[in-house]
Design a protein around this motif. Structure first.
Motif, PDB file in Angstrom:
ATOM      1  N   PRO A  21       0.847  -1.200   0.000  1.00  0.00           N
ATOM      2  CA  PRO A  21       0.000   0.000   0.000  1.00  0.00           C
ATOM      3  C   PRO A  21       0.880   1.247   0.000  1.00  0.00           C
ATOM      4  CG  PRO A  21       0.326  -0.717   2.249  1.00  0.00           C
ATOM      5  CD  PRO A  21       1.132  -1.671   1.375  1.00  0.00           C
ATOM      6  N   THR A  22       0.272   2.407  -0.092  1.00  0.00           N
ATOM      7  CA  THR A  22       0.997   3.640   0.254  1.00  0.00           C
ATOM      8  C   THR A  22       0.302   4.235   1.469  1.00  0.00           C
ATOM      9  OG1 THR A  22      -0.321   5.123  -1.163  1.00  0.00           O
ATOM     10  CG2 THR A  22       1.628   4.074  -2.155  1.00  0.00           C
ATOM     11  N   ARG A  23       0.994   5.136   2.124  1.00  0.00           N
ATOM     12  CA  ARG A  23       0.452   5.843   3.293  1.00  0.00           C
ATOM     13  C   ARG A  23       0.467   7.323   2.993  1.00  0.00           C
ATOM     14  NH1 ARG A  23       3.801   2.966   8.244  1.00  0.00           N
ATOM     15  NH2 ARG A  23       2.574   1.032   8.228  1.00  0.00           N
ATOM     16  N   GLU A  24      -0.669   7.950   3.206  1.00  0.00           N
ATOM     17  CA  GLU A  24      -0.804   9.383   2.916  1.00  0.00           C
ATOM     18  C   GLU A  24      -1.103  10.075   4.243  1.00  0.00           C
ATOM     19  OE1 GLU A  24       0.048   9.906  -0.149  1.00  0.00           O
ATOM     20  OE2 GLU A  24      -0.106   7.788  -0.735  1.00  0.00           O
ATOM     21  N   TYR A  25      -0.118  10.803   4.746  1.00  0.00           N
ATOM     22  CA  TYR A  25      -0.156  11.309   6.111  1.00  0.00           C
ATOM     23  C   TYR A  25      -0.983  12.585   6.306  1.00  0.00           C
ATOM     24  CZ  TYR A  25       3.295   7.905   7.608  1.00  0.00           C
ATOM     25  OH  TYR A  25       3.925   6.728   7.929  1.00  0.00           O
ATOM     26  N   PHE A  26      -1.771  12.585   7.383  1.00  0.00           N
ATOM     27  CA  PHE A  26      -2.441  13.798   7.873  1.00  0.00           C
ATOM     28  C   PHE A  26      -1.466  14.611   8.712  1.00  0.00           C
ATOM     29  CE2 PHE A  26      -5.921  10.728   7.474  1.00  0.00           C
ATOM     30  CZ  PHE A  26      -6.853  11.470   6.765  1.00  0.00           C
ATOM     31  N   ASP A  27      -0.690  13.875   9.508  1.00  0.00           N
ATOM     32  CA  ASP A  27       0.307  14.459  10.406  1.00  0.00           C
ATOM     33  C   ASP A  27       1.339  13.352  10.614  1.00  0.00           C
ATOM     34  OD1 ASP A  27      -0.519  12.756  12.547  1.00  0.00           O
ATOM     35  OD2 ASP A  27      -1.905  14.220  13.354  1.00  0.00           O
ATOM     36  N   PRO A  28       2.372  13.554  11.437  1.00  0.00           N
ATOM     37  CA  PRO A  28       3.445  12.553  11.485  1.00  0.00           C
ATOM     38  C   PRO A  28       2.999  11.137  11.900  1.00  0.00           C
ATOM     39  CG  PRO A  28       4.165  14.595  12.503  1.00  0.00           C
ATOM     40  CD  PRO A  28       2.696  14.752  12.233  1.00  0.00           C
ATOM     41  N   VAL A  29       1.839  11.005  12.516  1.00  0.00           N
ATOM     42  CA  VAL A  29       1.465   9.690  13.039  1.00  0.00           C
ATOM     43  C   VAL A  29       0.112   9.169  12.548  1.00  0.00           C
ATOM     44  CG1 VAL A  29       2.901   9.875  15.097  1.00  0.00           C
ATOM     45  CG2 VAL A  29       0.572  10.777  15.155  1.00  0.00           C
ATOM     46  N   ARG A  30      -0.517   9.856  11.615  1.00  0.00           N
ATOM     47  CA  ARG A  30      -1.823   9.402  11.123  1.00  0.00           C
ATOM     48  C   ARG A  30      -1.856   9.464   9.599  1.00  0.00           C
ATOM     49  NH1 ARG A  30      -3.691  13.419  15.155  1.00  0.00           N
ATOM     50  NH2 ARG A  30      -4.296  12.342  17.066  1.00  0.00           N
ATOM     51  N   PHE A  31      -2.477   8.443   9.025  1.00  0.00           N
ATOM     52  CA  PHE A  31      -2.465   8.385   7.557  1.00  0.00           C
ATOM     53  C   PHE A  31      -3.686   7.671   6.998  1.00  0.00           C
ATOM     54  CE2 PHE A  31       0.221   4.956   9.316  1.00  0.00           C
ATOM     55  CZ  PHE A  31      -0.465   3.831   8.871  1.00  0.00           C
ATOM     56  N   ILE A  32      -3.899   7.832   5.685  1.00  0.00           N
ATOM     57  CA  ILE A  32      -4.883   7.073   4.906  1.00  0.00           C
ATOM     58  C   ILE A  32      -4.116   5.943   4.244  1.00  0.00           C
ATOM     59  CG2 ILE A  32      -6.457   7.094   2.900  1.00  0.00           C
ATOM     60  CD1 ILE A  32      -6.633  10.061   3.076  1.00  0.00           C
ATOM     61  N   SER A  33      -4.681   4.741   4.265  1.00  0.00           N
ATOM     62  CA  SER A  33      -4.017   3.640   3.570  1.00  0.00           C
ATOM     63  C   SER A  33      -5.050   2.606   3.154  1.00  0.00           C
ATOM     64  CB  SER A  33      -2.929   3.043   4.455  1.00  0.00           C
ATOM     65  OG  SER A  33      -2.087   2.213   3.696  1.00  0.00           O
ATOM     66  N   ALA A 107      -4.828  17.094   1.665  1.00  0.00           N
ATOM     67  CA  ALA A 107      -4.295  18.235   0.916  1.00  0.00           C
ATOM     68  C   ALA A 107      -3.144  18.891   1.674  1.00  0.00           C
ATOM     69  CB  ALA A 107      -5.399  19.251   0.639  1.00  0.00           C
ATOM     70  N   ARG A 108      -3.204  18.850   2.994  1.00  0.00           N
ATOM     71  CA  ARG A 108      -2.124  19.392   3.809  1.00  0.00           C
ATOM     72  C   ARG A 108      -1.718  18.374   4.860  1.00  0.00           C
ATOM     73  NH1 ARG A 108      -5.321  23.325   2.328  1.00  0.00           N
ATOM     74  NH2 ARG A 108      -6.861  22.519   3.764  1.00  0.00           N
ATOM     75  N   THR A 109      -0.400  18.268   5.107  1.00  0.00           N
ATOM     76  CA  THR A 109       0.102  17.395   6.162  1.00  0.00           C
ATOM     77  C   THR A 109       0.641  18.288   7.272  1.00  0.00           C
ATOM     78  OG1 THR A 109       0.736  15.771   4.487  1.00  0.00           O
ATOM     79  CG2 THR A 109       1.703  15.507   6.673  1.00  0.00           C
ATOM     80  N   ALA A 110       0.077  18.149   8.476  1.00  0.00           N
ATOM     81  CA  ALA A 110       0.554  18.960   9.595  1.00  0.00           C
ATOM     82  C   ALA A 110       1.940  18.476  10.017  1.00  0.00           C
ATOM     83  CB  ALA A 110      -0.425  18.849  10.759  1.00  0.00           C
ATOM     84  N   SER A 111       2.807  19.386  10.414  1.00  0.00           N
ATOM     85  CA  SER A 111       4.167  18.965  10.781  1.00  0.00           C
ATOM     86  C   SER A 111       4.201  18.400  12.203  1.00  0.00           C
ATOM     87  CB  SER A 111       5.150  20.121  10.631  1.00  0.00           C
ATOM     88  OG  SER A 111       4.720  21.199  11.428  1.00  0.00           O
ATOM     89  N   GLU A 112       3.183  18.692  12.995  1.00  0.00           N
ATOM     90  CA  GLU A 112       3.090  18.137  14.350  1.00  0.00           C
ATOM     91  C   GLU A 112       1.778  17.379  14.483  1.00  0.00           C
ATOM     92  OE1 GLU A 112       5.583  18.515  16.305  1.00  0.00           O
ATOM     93  OE2 GLU A 112       6.629  20.182  15.290  1.00  0.00           O
TER      94      GLU A 112
END
Ligand code: CTP
Ligand code: CA
Length: 227
Positions: A21-33, A107-112
């Protein structure tokens, strides 16, 4: 034993395989997959290696060990997979895209990490690049492109549309909701669709056997394109 008995019929060819799969991050520890295990793509990479090919495996996150004798490139996001595949595409004879690339990323990945109290119940998404479609546009006359299609309805029609739209030589149609070919298993059942309208069903077999069937066709297509 299998290794020594396998005819080296892909010797001299470079085969790039994508898996997982790929992982598409919302922030450093959460993603869509998605639930892809990577087993289908790894089986293709191992089979191609055993048949003598030079193999590059571009892999999303999986629980699988790196196969011996294969150049493994680990990626997470669709955009990383896109860059890794495009960079190596010119040196390949065939590409088998077995990866389950996420279609959308935040659309945006938070850095924290965002505390849940500060989160919203709506997220804006942006499309990821269609890697295989890009390869289809860049394909040289001698190169072979294989896709996988994951469909829960209207499988043949939709897979055929992808075969055409992405300029593929072959697409393997999966039925993820069918018993016996669910995500994560060691078996699969696919239909192989070709540009001339031919359809070949594998029946339910081990993923390694699906891989061998796909590579039989890759070899034939490579030879046909050389002639
Ligand atoms: N693929 C790709 N890049 C993407 C999405 C898909 O390279 N961003 C590849 C997959 O690896 C697969 C093929 O395209 O080999 C078909 O994937 P699939 O998800 O079935 O098709 P999509 O074109 O994404 O269409 P949809 O999911 O909307 O049905
Ligand atoms: Ca998709």
């Amino acid at each position: 034993v299998r290794y020594h008995l396998t005819p080296k019929d892909l010797e001299g060819y470079t085969v790039l395989v994508t898996a997982g799969p790929t992982r598409e991050y919302f922030d450093p520890v959460r993603f869509i997959s998605n639930p892809s295990s990577g087993k289908m793509g790894y089986a293709v990479a191992e089979a191609a290696r055993d048949r003598g090919a030079r193999v590059i495996l571009v892999s999303g996150p999986t629980a699988l060990p790196a196969p011996w004798g294969v150049e493994v490139v680990h990626v997470e996001r669709a955009e990383e997979m896109h860059a890794a595949v495009l960079e190596r595409f010119p040196e390949t004879d065939a590409v088998v895209m077995a990866a389950a690339v996420a279609d959308w990323r935040p659309a945006r990945t938070a850095s924290e990490k965002t505390p849940k109290q500060e989160g919203k119940n709506v997220v804006e998404l942006a499309p990821t690049p269609d890697i295989l479609a890009e390869l289809g546009r860049r394909k040289a006359p001698g190169q072979v492109l294989v896709g996988f299609a994951m469909e829960t309805r209207a499988g043949r029609e939709r897979a055929r549309a992808k075969l055409e739209r992405k300029n593929l030589d072959l697409i393997a149609l999966n039925f993820p909701t069918r018993a016996g070919s669910a995500f994560g298993g060691d078996h699969n059942e696919v239909e192989l669709l070709f540009p001339d309208g031919r359809v070949e069903a594998t029946g339910r077999v081990r993923k390694r056997a699906v891989a061998e069937r796909v590579l039989d066709h890759v070899r034939e297509l490579l030879i046909a394109k050389e002639a």
